[in-house]
Design a protein around this motif. Structure first.
Motif, short mmCIF file in Angstrom:
data_model
loop_
_atom_site.label_atom_id
_atom_site.label_comp_id
_atom_site.label_asym_id
_atom_site.label_seq_id
_atom_site.Cartn_x
_atom_site.Cartn_y
_atom_site.Cartn_z
N HIS A 133 1.15 6.21 1.43
CA HIS A 133 0.11 5.21 1.84
C HIS A 133 -0.99 5.27 0.94
O HIS A 133 -1.73 6.46 1.19
CB HIS A 133 -0.12 5.19 3.31
CG HIS A 133 -1.14 4.10 3.69
ND1 HIS A 133 -2.19 3.80 3.56
CD2 HIS A 133 -0.33 2.96 4.26
CE1 HIS A 133 -2.63 2.47 3.88
NE2 HIS A 133 -1.58 1.97 4.24
N ALA A 163 0.89 -1.21 0.13
CA ALA A 163 0.07 0.04 -0.11
C ALA A 163 0.91 1.27 -0.09
O ALA A 163 0.34 2.33 -0.52
CB ALA A 163 -0.97 0.13 1.20
N ARG A 164 2.02 1.05 0.44
CA ARG A 164 3.05 2.48 0.56
C ARG A 164 4.18 2.17 -0.18
O ARG A 164 5.16 2.58 -0.04
CB ARG A 164 3.42 2.64 1.94
CG ARG A 164 3.80 1.56 2.85
CD ARG A 164 3.69 2.19 4.28
NE ARG A 164 4.38 0.88 5.10
CZ ARG A 164 3.55 0.00 5.54
NH1 ARG A 164 2.21 -0.18 5.21
NH2 ARG A 164 4.12 -0.92 6.66
N ASN A 203 2.05 3.73 -6.82
CA ASN A 203 2.45 2.51 -6.77
C ASN A 203 2.68 1.72 -7.87
O ASN A 203 3.83 1.08 -8.05
CB ASN A 203 1.55 1.81 -5.67
CG ASN A 203 1.68 2.03 -4.29
OD1 ASN A 203 2.56 2.92 -3.81
ND2 ASN A 203 0.66 2.03 -3.57
#
Length: 203
Positions: free
Chosen positions: A95, A89-90, A101
């Protein structure tokens, strides 16, 4: 029976609703974090999905006194030695920034031909008792596939547009309907394993 789902993501709540309906479990009222008094969000300090799922489920049960389900899940890529993993997620630093991502992961994998990957989910059910002790049940689900080179599809979230499951007929996870995804996904598989424990609570 009230059951807290320790997430602010409504899609996760709906996924558990679908699982319970599919296996015929009634009498369970699912609550999200928005439905209970706010409590400090625990730091996800675990090194594994299982550890982080338990951290979140324990925090929810302790804060509310309700049975609590939490999951920790992410994408594991063979060529990256299982990463992003618990950092999914980060992965880009912020985040929950799905687009960043995905861009970073595609850049890291640009010249790599071996693209085997899997979505992994650990779900934890923590049930408080009058004695102050917790009953804990965990389950793992895996969804095998490969990493695409460009995003495809508008459904889902996270890495769904980059993940082509082996059982999806060449479609990405983000090109599946919600029903198709629930029937195949890593989280759905883990939640179905927790269903007997949830059914026991509901009796």
């Amino acid at each position: 029976m009230k059951l807290l789902v320790a997430s602010g993501n409504p899609k996760k709540l709906r996924e558990l609703e679908h699982v319970l309906a599919d296996v015929g479990i009634a009498g369970v009222e699912l609550l999200s974090l928005a439905d209970v008094a706010s409590y400090p969000e625990p730091a996800e300090t675990g090194l594994t999905f299982a550890e982080n799922a338990l951290i979140k489920a324990r925090a929810g049960a302790e804060a509310t006194g309700l049975a609590c389900v939490a999951d920790d899940s992410g994408l594991t890529v063979e060529a990256l030695n299982g990463m992003p993993g618990v950092l999914s997620a980060r992965w880009s630093g912020a985040h929950g920034d799905d687009e960043a991502n995905n861009r970073l992961l595609l850049a890291q994998m640009a010249d790599i031909e071996h693209r085997a990957a899997a979505f992994v989910s650990y779900c934890a059910l923590v049930v408080p008792s009058a004695s102050g002790e917790f009953k804990e049940v965990t389950a793992e689900g895996r969804w095998e596939g490969r990493l695409l080179r460009t995003p495809r599809g508008e459904n889902g979230f996270g890495y769904d547009p980059l993940f082509e499951p082996l059982d999806a007929g060449g479609r990405s996870s983000a090109e599946l309907t919600a029903e198709e995804k629930n029937a195949r996904s890593h989280r759905g598989a883990a939640l179905r394993q927790l269903a007997p424990a949830i059914a026991e609570l509901a009796r």
